[in-house]
Write a protein that holds these residues in place. Structure first.
Motif, PDB file in Angstrom:
ATOM      1  N   ASP A  36      46.610  40.112  40.276  1.00 33.66           N
ATOM      2  CA  ASP A  36      45.409  40.681  39.663  1.00 33.66           C
ATOM      3  C   ASP A  36      44.153  40.249  40.428  1.00 33.66           C
ATOM      4  O   ASP A  36      43.236  41.040  40.635  1.00 33.66           O
ATOM      5  N   GLN A  40      41.426  42.569  42.384  1.00 37.70           N
ATOM      6  CA  GLN A  40      39.982  42.451  42.148  1.00 37.70           C
ATOM      7  C   GLN A  40      39.242  42.136  43.443  1.00 37.70           C
ATOM      8  O   GLN A  40      38.175  42.699  43.709  1.00 37.70           O
ATOM      9  N   ARG A  45      35.868  44.581  42.264  1.00 38.59           N
ATOM     10  CA  ARG A  45      35.555  44.951  40.883  1.00 38.59           C
ATOM     11  C   ARG A  45      36.559  44.274  39.956  1.00 38.59           C
ATOM     12  O   ARG A  45      37.661  43.952  40.383  1.00 38.59           O
ATOM     13  N   THR A  46      36.193  44.119  38.693  1.00 40.43           N
ATOM     14  CA  THR A  46      37.156  43.593  37.723  1.00 40.43           C
ATOM     15  C   THR A  46      38.243  44.641  37.491  1.00 40.43           C
ATOM     16  O   THR A  46      38.042  45.837  37.758  1.00 40.43           O
ATOM     17  N   LEU A  47      39.375  44.182  36.971  1.00 39.49           N
ATOM     18  CA  LEU A  47      40.462  45.125  36.667  1.00 39.49           C
ATOM     19  C   LEU A  47      39.979  46.215  35.724  1.00 39.49           C
ATOM     20  O   LEU A  47      40.277  47.392  35.923  1.00 39.49           O
ATOM     21  N   GLY A 120      41.543  44.340  31.024  1.00 42.74           N
ATOM     22  CA  GLY A 120      42.084  44.981  32.219  1.00 42.74           C
ATOM     23  C   GLY A 120      43.541  45.342  32.041  1.00 42.74           C
ATOM     24  O   GLY A 120      44.332  45.225  32.969  1.00 42.74           O
TER      25      GLY A 120
END
Length: 176
Positions: A36, A40, A45-47, A120
């Motif tokens: 994960d 990212q 970017r965030t999930l 996410g």
């Protein structure tokens, strides 16, 4: 063929793949990679922002590509809960490591996960998808890809990591 000296952790969001993976890496004297965080980092970017921007199917494509490119050795690889949606990625991970399913019950999952939104989590059925539906959809996929299943219900982080390490050692001894 690639060296199969990695351990690949799969399971539901909240099963402990990332946190247990770090402890497991210390117990087994291995490196640790959180898929994960790779996603990212590569997407900056965030999930959740990737899922919001690309939709569940787009996120799965991104995840598939990044998982399929992993070339680690002697590493615990913590996958996202949705990794099992990509057969190509799972085939690659199976080729480079032992796939271990961290199994928890739906009840245990509900205790651990208060909120799917913002975490996410890929909900193929859309934001209205319940945890029960997500569990019912993914659990057979985890069973399908798992080469080793370890029940981690009700265990502390350390106890769960020790149980997984012991199961891996036993499995490797059987395969010698």
């Amino acid at each position: 063929m690639a060296n199969k000296d990695n351990i690949v952790l799969i399971g539901m969001p909240g099963a402990g793949k990332s946190t247990l993976g770090i402890v497991l890496a210390k117990i087994m004297n291995m490196n640790f990679v959180d898929a994960d965080l790779l996603i990212q980092g590569q997407c900056d970017r965030t999930l959740q922002k990737i899922i919001d921007a690309c939709g569940p199917a787009g996120f799965i494509e991104v995840e598939n590509q990044i998982l399929s490119d992993i070339q680690e050795t002697n590493t615990i690889i913590s996958t996202g809960g949705s990794a099992v949606y990509s057969d190509a990625a799972m085939q690659h991970l199976t080729n480079i490591g032992l796939v271990v399913y961290l199994e928890i019950t739906l009840d245990e999952l509900k205790e651990r996960l208060s909120d799917l939104q913002g975490r996410g989590v890929v909900l193929k059925g859309g934001m209205s998808m319940s945890l029960d539906e997500l569990y019912a959809e993914r659990e057979p996929l985890y069973q399908h890809y798992a080469e080793l299943t370890v029940d981690v219900n009700g265990l502390s982080l350390t106890d769960a990591a020790r149980k997984v390490a012991a199961a891996i050692i036993d499995q490797r001894a059987e395969n010698l």
